[in-house]
Design a protein around this motif. Structure first.
Motif, PDB file in Angstrom:
ATOM      1  N   LEU A  42      -0.359   9.306  -8.195  1.00  0.00           N
ATOM      2  CA  LEU A  42      -0.560   8.652  -7.348  1.00  0.00           C
ATOM      3  C   LEU A  42      -1.621   7.134  -7.460  1.00  0.00           C
ATOM      4  O   LEU A  42      -2.757   7.544  -7.896  1.00  0.00           O
ATOM      5  CB  LEU A  42      -0.532   9.074  -5.853  1.00  0.00           C
ATOM      6  N   THR A  43      -1.253   6.192  -6.908  1.00  0.00           N
ATOM      7  CA  THR A  43      -2.440   5.281  -6.655  1.00  0.00           C
ATOM      8  C   THR A  43      -2.253   4.597  -5.274  1.00  0.00           C
ATOM      9  O   THR A  43      -1.328   4.951  -4.675  1.00  0.00           O
ATOM     10  CB  THR A  43      -2.400   4.054  -7.718  1.00  0.00           C
ATOM     11  N   MET A  44      -3.297   3.921  -4.830  1.00  0.00           N
ATOM     12  CA  MET A  44      -3.197   3.239  -3.747  1.00  0.00           C
ATOM     13  C   MET A  44      -2.091   2.043  -3.614  1.00  0.00           C
ATOM     14  O   MET A  44      -1.798   1.585  -2.543  1.00  0.00           O
ATOM     15  CB  MET A  44      -4.633   2.677  -3.152  1.00  0.00           C
TER      16      MET A  44
ATOM     17  N   LEU B 262      -2.521   7.154   0.437  1.00  0.00           N
ATOM     18  CA  LEU B 262      -3.581   6.744   1.808  1.00  0.00           C
ATOM     19  C   LEU B 262      -3.763   8.112   2.468  1.00  0.00           C
ATOM     20  O   LEU B 262      -5.076   8.597   2.668  1.00  0.00           O
ATOM     21  CB  LEU B 262      -3.001   5.787   2.776  1.00  0.00           C
ATOM     22  N   ASP B 263      -2.630   8.798   2.817  1.00  0.00           N
ATOM     23  CA  ASP B 263      -2.653  10.216   3.236  1.00  0.00           C
ATOM     24  C   ASP B 263      -3.593  11.213   2.596  1.00  0.00           C
ATOM     25  O   ASP B 263      -4.278  11.805   3.326  1.00  0.00           O
ATOM     26  CB  ASP B 263      -1.399  10.708   3.636  1.00  0.00           C
ATOM     27  N   LYS B 264      -3.263  11.227   1.377  1.00  0.00           N
ATOM     28  CA  LYS B 264      -3.981  12.085   0.472  1.00  0.00           C
ATOM     29  C   LYS B 264      -5.446  11.619   0.412  1.00  0.00           C
ATOM     30  O   LYS B 264      -6.500  12.471   0.397  1.00  0.00           O
ATOM     31  CB  LYS B 264      -3.392  12.111  -1.286  1.00  0.00           C
ATOM     32  N   TYR B 265      -5.626  10.259   0.362  1.00  0.00           N
ATOM     33  CA  TYR B 265      -7.109   9.928   0.377  1.00  0.00           C
ATOM     34  C   TYR B 265      -7.983  10.275   1.652  1.00  0.00           C
ATOM     35  O   TYR B 265      -9.095  10.995   1.655  1.00  0.00           O
ATOM     36  CB  TYR B 265      -7.501   8.410   0.301  1.00  0.00           C
ATOM     37  N   LEU B 266      -7.223   9.915   2.853  1.00  0.00           N
ATOM     38  CA  LEU B 266      -8.203  10.381   3.959  1.00  0.00           C
ATOM     39  C   LEU B 266      -8.118  11.991   4.211  1.00  0.00           C
ATOM     40  O   LEU B 266      -9.106  12.435   4.933  1.00  0.00           O
ATOM     41  CB  LEU B 266      -7.148   9.828   5.199  1.00  0.00           C
ATOM     42  N   THR B 267      -7.156  12.737   3.658  1.00  0.00           N
ATOM     43  CA  THR B 267      -7.345  14.069   3.835  1.00  0.00           C
ATOM     44  C   THR B 267      -8.144  14.607   2.817  1.00  0.00           C
ATOM     45  O   THR B 267      -9.019  15.598   3.124  1.00  0.00           O
ATOM     46  CB  THR B 267      -5.939  14.900   3.394  1.00  0.00           C
ATOM     47  N   PHE B 268      -8.252  14.301   1.368  1.00  0.00           N
ATOM     48  CA  PHE B 268      -9.119  14.978   0.447  1.00  0.00           C
ATOM     49  C   PHE B 268     -10.034  14.012  -0.042  1.00  0.00           C
ATOM     50  O   PHE B 268     -10.912  14.493  -0.842  1.00  0.00           O
ATOM     51  CB  PHE B 268      -8.262  15.449  -0.805  1.00  0.00           C
ATOM     52  N   LEU B 269     -10.282  12.804   0.380  1.00  0.00           N
ATOM     53  CA  LEU B 269     -11.275  11.933  -0.220  1.00  0.00           C
ATOM     54  C   LEU B 269     -11.103  11.464  -1.588  1.00  0.00           C
ATOM     55  O   LEU B 269     -12.063  10.938  -2.208  1.00  0.00           O
ATOM     56  CB  LEU B 269     -12.800  12.289   0.198  1.00  0.00           C
ATOM     57  N   TRP B 270      -9.849  11.712  -2.158  1.00  0.00           N
ATOM     58  CA  TRP B 270      -9.519  11.194  -3.330  1.00  0.00           C
ATOM     59  C   TRP B 270      -7.935  11.078  -3.365  1.00  0.00           C
ATOM     60  O   TRP B 270      -7.432  11.792  -2.487  1.00  0.00           O
ATOM     61  CB  TRP B 270     -10.178  11.868  -4.547  1.00  0.00           C
ATOM     62  N   VAL B 271      -7.583  10.279  -4.599  1.00  0.00           N
ATOM     63  CA  VAL B 271      -6.109  10.065  -4.556  1.00  0.00           C
ATOM     64  C   VAL B 271      -5.684  10.798  -5.905  1.00  0.00           C
ATOM     65  O   VAL B 271      -6.165  10.591  -7.058  1.00  0.00           O
ATOM     66  CB  VAL B 271      -5.586   8.650  -4.833  1.00  0.00           C
ATOM     67  N   PRO B 272      -4.848  11.983  -5.882  1.00  0.00           N
ATOM     68  CA  PRO B 272      -4.441  12.799  -7.094  1.00  0.00           C
ATOM     69  C   PRO B 272      -3.509  12.171  -7.710  1.00  0.00           C
ATOM     70  O   PRO B 272      -2.762  11.030  -7.359  1.00  0.00           O
ATOM     71  CB  PRO B 272      -3.723  14.038  -6.555  1.00  0.00           C
TER      72      PRO B 272
ATOM     73  N   MET C 202       0.786  -1.123  -0.067  1.00  0.00           N
ATOM     74  CA  MET C 202       0.012   0.029  -0.028  1.00  0.00           C
ATOM     75  C   MET C 202       0.763   1.138  -0.162  1.00  0.00           C
ATOM     76  O   MET C 202       2.004   1.204   0.572  1.00  0.00           O
ATOM     77  CB  MET C 202      -0.822   0.161   1.276  1.00  0.00           C
ATOM     78  N   ASN C 203       0.554   2.134  -0.826  1.00  0.00           N
ATOM     79  CA  ASN C 203       1.204   3.711  -0.908  1.00  0.00           C
ATOM     80  C   ASN C 203       0.711   4.366   0.255  1.00  0.00           C
ATOM     81  O   ASN C 203      -0.485   4.722   0.393  1.00  0.00           O
ATOM     82  CB  ASN C 203       1.000   4.021  -2.174  1.00  0.00           C
ATOM     83  N   ARG C 204       1.375   4.742   1.320  1.00  0.00           N
ATOM     84  CA  ARG C 204       1.222   5.334   2.485  1.00  0.00           C
ATOM     85  C   ARG C 204       0.995   6.930   2.049  1.00  0.00           C
ATOM     86  O   ARG C 204      -0.101   7.638   2.656  1.00  0.00           O
ATOM     87  CB  ARG C 204       2.079   5.339   3.588  1.00  0.00           C
ATOM     88  N   GLU C 205       1.652   7.485   1.208  1.00  0.00           N
ATOM     89  CA  GLU C 205       1.341   8.968   0.875  1.00  0.00           C
ATOM     90  C   GLU C 205      -0.020   8.990   0.114  1.00  0.00           C
ATOM     91  O   GLU C 205      -0.914  10.016   0.274  1.00  0.00           O
ATOM     92  CB  GLU C 205       2.405   9.321  -0.112  1.00  0.00           C
TER      93      GLU C 205
END
Length: 90
Positions: free
Chosen positions: A19-21, A6-16, A1-4
């Motif tokens: 990046l992918t998960m 995951l952080d973006k997803y939990l912050t913005f509710l999407w992955v820019p 799992m890509n921790r960066e």
């Protein structure tokens, strides 16, 4: 799992992008397809939106083109409205 990611997803509710998960994976650019399973796989552009020059002469009238767009749009919506249960749209 890509921790960066995951952080973006939990912050913005999407992955820019890009990046992918997944740790060793990146997303495709819009209008491209990828061959292979790694981030360094070959990518090929399959779609490009180009416009004719401003002074390009069209063979059909604006009203005729508007009718064609309306017909194609209605056909596209009709194709998407196929379902085995009742559906609706707003």
């Amino acid at each position: 799992m890509n921790r960066e990611a995951l952080d973006k997803y939990l912050t913005f509710l999407w992955v820019p992008d890009p990046l992918t998960m997944f740790e060793e994976s990146s997303s495709c650019q819009r209008g491209t397809m990828r061959f292979g399973k790694t981030a360094s796989s070959e990518s090929k552009q399959y779609w490009d939106l180009t416009f004719p020059p401003a002074n390009h002469p069209f063979e059909r009238t604006e009203a005729d083109l508007a009718d064609e767009i309306r017909e194609r749009f209605c056909a596209s919506v009709e194709q998407q409205m196929v379902s085995d249960v009742p559906i609706g749209a707003f």
